[in-house]
Motif scaffolding. Structure first.
Motif, PDB file in Angstrom:
ATOM      1  N   ALA A 144       0.845  -1.196   0.000  1.00  0.00           N
ATOM      2  CA  ALA A 144       0.000   0.000   0.000  1.00  0.00           C
ATOM      3  C   ALA A 144       0.879   1.244   0.000  1.00  0.00           C
ATOM      4  CB  ALA A 144      -0.914   0.001   1.215  1.00  0.00           C
ATOM      5  N   PRO A 145       0.741   2.111  -0.998  1.00  0.00           N
ATOM      6  CA  PRO A 145       1.646   3.265  -1.117  1.00  0.00           C
ATOM      7  C   PRO A 145       1.396   4.309  -0.044  1.00  0.00           C
ATOM      8  CG  PRO A 145      -0.086   3.368  -2.783  1.00  0.00           C
ATOM      9  CD  PRO A 145      -0.247   2.057  -2.090  1.00  0.00           C
ATOM     10  N   GLY A 146       2.489   4.839   0.503  1.00  0.00           N
ATOM     11  CA  GLY A 146       2.407   5.963   1.426  1.00  0.00           C
ATOM     12  C   GLY A 146       1.796   5.650   2.775  1.00  0.00           C
ATOM     13  N   VAL A 147       1.734   4.365   3.158  1.00  0.00           N
ATOM     14  CA  VAL A 147       1.129   3.983   4.429  1.00  0.00           C
ATOM     15  C   VAL A 147       2.144   3.197   5.251  1.00  0.00           C
ATOM     16  CG1 VAL A 147      -0.784   2.759   5.539  1.00  0.00           C
ATOM     17  CG2 VAL A 147      -1.124   3.819   3.297  1.00  0.00           C
ATOM     18  N   ASP A 148       2.260   3.550   6.540  1.00  0.00           N
ATOM     19  CA  ASP A 148       3.115   2.782   7.433  1.00  0.00           C
ATOM     20  C   ASP A 148       2.675   1.324   7.426  1.00  0.00           C
ATOM     21  OD1 ASP A 148       4.984   2.654   9.962  1.00  0.00           O
ATOM     22  OD2 ASP A 148       3.085   1.704  10.544  1.00  0.00           O
ATOM     23  N   VAL A 149       3.623   0.396   7.392  1.00  0.00           N
ATOM     24  CA  VAL A 149       3.280  -1.005   7.215  1.00  0.00           C
ATOM     25  C   VAL A 149       2.446  -1.548   8.379  1.00  0.00           C
ATOM     26  CG1 VAL A 149       5.411  -1.920   8.257  1.00  0.00           C
ATOM     27  CG2 VAL A 149       4.177  -3.277   6.555  1.00  0.00           C
ATOM     28  N   LEU A 150       2.723  -1.112   9.589  1.00  0.00           N
ATOM     29  CA  LEU A 150       1.913  -1.576  10.718  1.00  0.00           C
ATOM     30  C   LEU A 150       0.500  -1.006  10.660  1.00  0.00           C
ATOM     31  CD1 LEU A 150       4.361  -1.645  13.758  1.00  0.00           C
ATOM     32  CD2 LEU A 150       3.392  -3.578  12.507  1.00  0.00           C
ATOM     33  N   ASP A 151       0.375   0.242  10.233  1.00  0.00           N
ATOM     34  CA  ASP A 151      -0.960   0.810  10.047  1.00  0.00           C
ATOM     35  C   ASP A 151      -1.730   0.007   8.997  1.00  0.00           C
ATOM     36  OD1 ASP A 151      -0.449   2.777  11.903  1.00  0.00           O
ATOM     37  OD2 ASP A 151       0.010   4.328  10.412  1.00  0.00           O
ATOM     38  N   SER A 152      -1.020  -0.364   7.938  1.00  0.00           N
ATOM     39  CA  SER A 152      -1.664  -1.100   6.861  1.00  0.00           C
ATOM     40  C   SER A 152      -2.078  -2.501   7.311  1.00  0.00           C
ATOM     41  CB  SER A 152      -0.722  -1.189   5.657  1.00  0.00           C
ATOM     42  OG  SER A 152      -1.389  -1.743   4.544  1.00  0.00           O
ATOM     43  N   LEU A 153      -1.204  -3.186   8.038  1.00  0.00           N
ATOM     44  CA  LEU A 153      -1.545  -4.517   8.546  1.00  0.00           C
ATOM     45  C   LEU A 153      -2.676  -4.446   9.572  1.00  0.00           C
ATOM     46  CD1 LEU A 153       2.031  -6.045   8.912  1.00  0.00           C
ATOM     47  CD2 LEU A 153       0.249  -6.819   7.317  1.00  0.00           C
ATOM     48  N   GLN A 154      -2.675  -3.402  10.379  1.00  0.00           N
ATOM     49  CA  GLN A 154      -3.760  -3.253  11.344  1.00  0.00           C
ATOM     50  C   GLN A 154      -5.084  -2.981  10.634  1.00  0.00           C
ATOM     51  OE1 GLN A 154      -3.137  -0.324  14.441  1.00  0.00           O
ATOM     52  NE2 GLN A 154      -4.629  -1.349  15.761  1.00  0.00           N
ATOM     53  N   ALA A 155      -5.036  -2.150   9.604  1.00  0.00           N
ATOM     54  CA  ALA A 155      -6.252  -1.895   8.826  1.00  0.00           C
ATOM     55  C   ALA A 155      -6.759  -3.185   8.176  1.00  0.00           C
ATOM     56  CB  ALA A 155      -5.965  -0.835   7.757  1.00  0.00           C
ATOM     57  N   LEU A 156      -5.828  -4.012   7.703  1.00  0.00           N
ATOM     58  CA  LEU A 156      -6.212  -5.290   7.094  1.00  0.00           C
ATOM     59  C   LEU A 156      -6.932  -6.184   8.100  1.00  0.00           C
ATOM     60  CD1 LEU A 156      -6.139  -7.658   5.069  1.00  0.00           C
ATOM     61  CD2 LEU A 156      -3.792  -8.112   5.852  1.00  0.00           C
ATOM     62  N   THR A 157      -6.330  -6.373   9.274  1.00  0.00           N
ATOM     63  CA  THR A 157      -6.945  -7.278  10.249  1.00  0.00           C
ATOM     64  C   THR A 157      -8.264  -6.719  10.771  1.00  0.00           C
ATOM     65  OG1 THR A 157      -5.589  -6.324  12.032  1.00  0.00           O
ATOM     66  CG2 THR A 157      -4.731  -8.285  10.926  1.00  0.00           C
TER      67      THR A 157
END
Length: 198
Positions: free
Chosen positions: A76-89
């Motif tokens: 996901a472009p421009g998104v912190d990876v932990l934020d992105s994984l948290q959004a996914l879960t």
């Protein structure tokens, strides 16, 4: 008599999955053979194996989705990876997706897995594959230790799922299970942010 079918295609795959799921849930995973699934699906055993190299993959059939979800989250472009994984879960939980353990069919799924050593062993192998996929994706952009973050994330999410499964098998109220699931997800990402990603 079951109707015969061509070898390939998504419709054949979907029919095999549907037949297999019905037989597994009705009789138990270990009591069903590939030959029976093939016969009820109207295909040959070879066709079943063409779509699903291992019997366990007929039941644990969401792994491709899981790999794709992880890849998409990390990319996901421009998104912190932990934020992105948290959004996914969180989205998986919102959708009551089967990968969250909150789906209405999850109870029968958990019961079937719990009753089969072969499925438990295969689930562990698939979790290791997912961890490797996450490690490889993180290695492209993550500035910390990708293998460590992948290991901690997968271990943490697996722990969340196992507790959700335990509560579902104990027939705890659905609202309680979901609330606890979300709380444990929050705790997981707090720990990740304060530990491996700091």
């Amino acid at each position: 008599m079951p109707r015969t079918s061509a070898r390939g295609g998504p419709q054949t795959r979907a029919r095999i999955l549907s037949v297999a799921a019905g037989l597994f849930l009705e009789r138990g995973y270990d009591q069903v053979t590939i030959a029976e699934i093939a016969r009820e699906s109207g295909v040959s055993s070879v066709t079943v194996f063409n779509h699903f190299p291992r019997k366990e993959d007929l039941f644990l059939d969401r792994v491709d989705d899981a790999h794709e979800f992880l890849r998409s989250a990390v990319r996901a472009p421009g998104v912190d990876v932990l934020d992105s994984l948290q959004a996914l879960t969180s989205q998986l939980a919102d959708d009551h997706h089967p990968l969250s353990g909150l789906n209405k069919r999850s109870l029968s799924f958990f019961r079937t897995v719990a009753g089969s050593p072969a499925l438990i062993a295969r689930a562990r192998e698939l979790a290791a594959d997912l961890q490797q996929t996450l490690t490889e994706e993180l290695a492209q952009t993550f500035k910390g230790d990708p293998a460590l973050l992948a290991a901690f994330f997968m271990a943490g999410y697996t722990t969340v799922l196992l507790e959700t499964a335990r509560q579902r098998l104990a027939e705890s109220p659905g609202a309680t299970v979901e609330a606890d699931h979300r709380t444990r997800l929050d705790h997981l990402f707090t720990a990740l942010r304060q530990g491996v990603a700091s």
